[in-house]
Design an enzyme around this catalytic site. Structure first.
Site, short mmCIF file in Angstrom:
data_model
loop_
_atom_site.label_atom_id
_atom_site.label_comp_id
_atom_site.label_asym_id
_atom_site.label_seq_id
_atom_site.Cartn_x
_atom_site.Cartn_y
_atom_site.Cartn_z
N ARG A 1 0.88 -1.17 0.00
CA ARG A 1 0.00 0.00 0.00
C ARG A 1 0.91 1.21 0.00
O ARG A 1 1.58 1.51 0.99
CB ARG A 1 -0.90 0.00 1.22
CG ARG A 1 -1.87 1.17 1.20
CD ARG A 1 -2.96 1.01 2.24
NE ARG A 1 -3.71 2.24 2.37
CZ ARG A 1 -4.83 2.52 1.73
NH1 ARG A 1 -5.35 1.63 0.92
NH2 ARG A 1 -5.44 3.67 1.92
N GLY A 2 0.95 1.90 -1.12
CA GLY A 2 1.91 2.97 -1.34
C GLY A 2 1.97 4.03 -0.28
O GLY A 2 3.06 4.42 0.15
N THR B 1 3.91 2.45 2.77
CA THR B 1 5.20 1.74 2.72
C THR B 1 6.09 2.05 1.52
O THR B 1 7.20 1.54 1.45
CB THR B 1 4.94 0.22 2.75
OG1 THR B 1 4.18 -0.15 1.60
CG2 THR B 1 4.22 -0.20 4.02
N LYS B 2 5.62 2.86 0.59
CA LYS B 2 6.43 3.10 -0.63
C LYS B 2 7.77 3.75 -0.31
O LYS B 2 8.79 3.42 -0.89
CB LYS B 2 5.66 3.97 -1.61
CG LYS B 2 6.34 4.05 -2.97
CD LYS B 2 5.55 4.82 -3.98
CE LYS B 2 4.19 4.30 -4.29
NZ LYS B 2 4.06 3.07 -5.00
N GLY C 1 2.52 7.07 -19.48
CA GLY C 1 1.90 6.50 -20.67
C GLY C 1 1.62 5.01 -20.55
O GLY C 1 0.83 4.46 -21.32
N GLU D 1 -3.92 -7.43 -6.55
CA GLU D 1 -2.56 -7.92 -6.81
C GLU D 1 -2.26 -9.16 -5.98
O GLU D 1 -1.70 -10.14 -6.48
CB GLU D 1 -1.54 -6.82 -6.51
CG GLU D 1 -1.62 -5.65 -7.45
CD GLU D 1 -0.81 -4.44 -7.00
OE1 GLU D 1 -0.02 -4.55 -6.03
OE2 GLU D 1 -0.96 -3.37 -7.63
#
Length: 182
Positions: A20-21, A24-25, A53, A87
């Site tokens: 989960r960004g 924890t990113k 993109g 995911e």
């Protein structure tokens, strides 16, 4: 001069980092990505592996299908993200080796709520995937009293072990038998 084909320059993903960004990113997910890259392992982390993109879900799903090992970084709000749950479910459904990291959360605290955000089918998929991950030996870490460098080393060691085991499990090509000439 013709534009370069980015896909041919990017090595295939060996390790997919699910996280989960917001939580924890910039900590374990980013640190682990950097360390694995230094070890010449090819990790996939959305903000570092994709370019403007790219089609988000196409790239992420392709990385999951192509990886050998998934690292799942569970955090307190992990189960509130349908992207994380998708995911995780895909990693489990494709029978990838998974290394769970329980960061500031106990496995028993992870639950997928039936809050009408998920279809009945996805709710079942997500709950099954979370239960399967909770029953997989992983690493537990509490940021308030833990050693980040030890966590990164331990997680990297677990990833490398699982990559080696995945390589050993590859179906071996059977040698062709000589035809008898009776």
């Amino acid at each position: 001069m013709a534009p370069r084909n980015h896909k041919k320059l990017t090595p295939p993903c060996e390790v997919f980092i699910n996280h989960r960004g917001a939580e924890t990113k910039r900590s374990i997910a980013g640190l682990l990505h950097n360390f694995l890259s230094l070890l010449d392992v090819h990790p996939f982390l959305d903000n570092r592996s994709m370019k403007p993109g790219d089609k988000l879900f196409d790239e992420i799903d392709a990385a999951i299908y192509g990886c050998k090992v998934g690292v799942v970084v569970f955090s307190p709000l992990y189960c509130e993200s349908r992207f994380c749950l998708h995911e995780l479910a895909l990693l489990m459904e494709t029978k990838k080796r998974v290394v769970p990291i329980f960061c500031d959360v106990k496995p028993s605290q992870l639950h997928v709520r039936d809050d009408l955000k998920h279809s009945a089918n996805n709710l079942q998929r997500y709950r099954h995937a979370v239960e399967e991950a909770k029953n997989t030996v992983g690493l537990t870490f509490y940021s308030s009293k833990g050693d980040w460098s030890k966590l990164v080393r331990d997680a990297s060691d677990a990833v490398i072990r699982n990559l080696l085991e995945a390589e050993e499990e590859k179906p071996q090509l059977e040698p062709k038998c000589a035809q008898s000439t009776e």
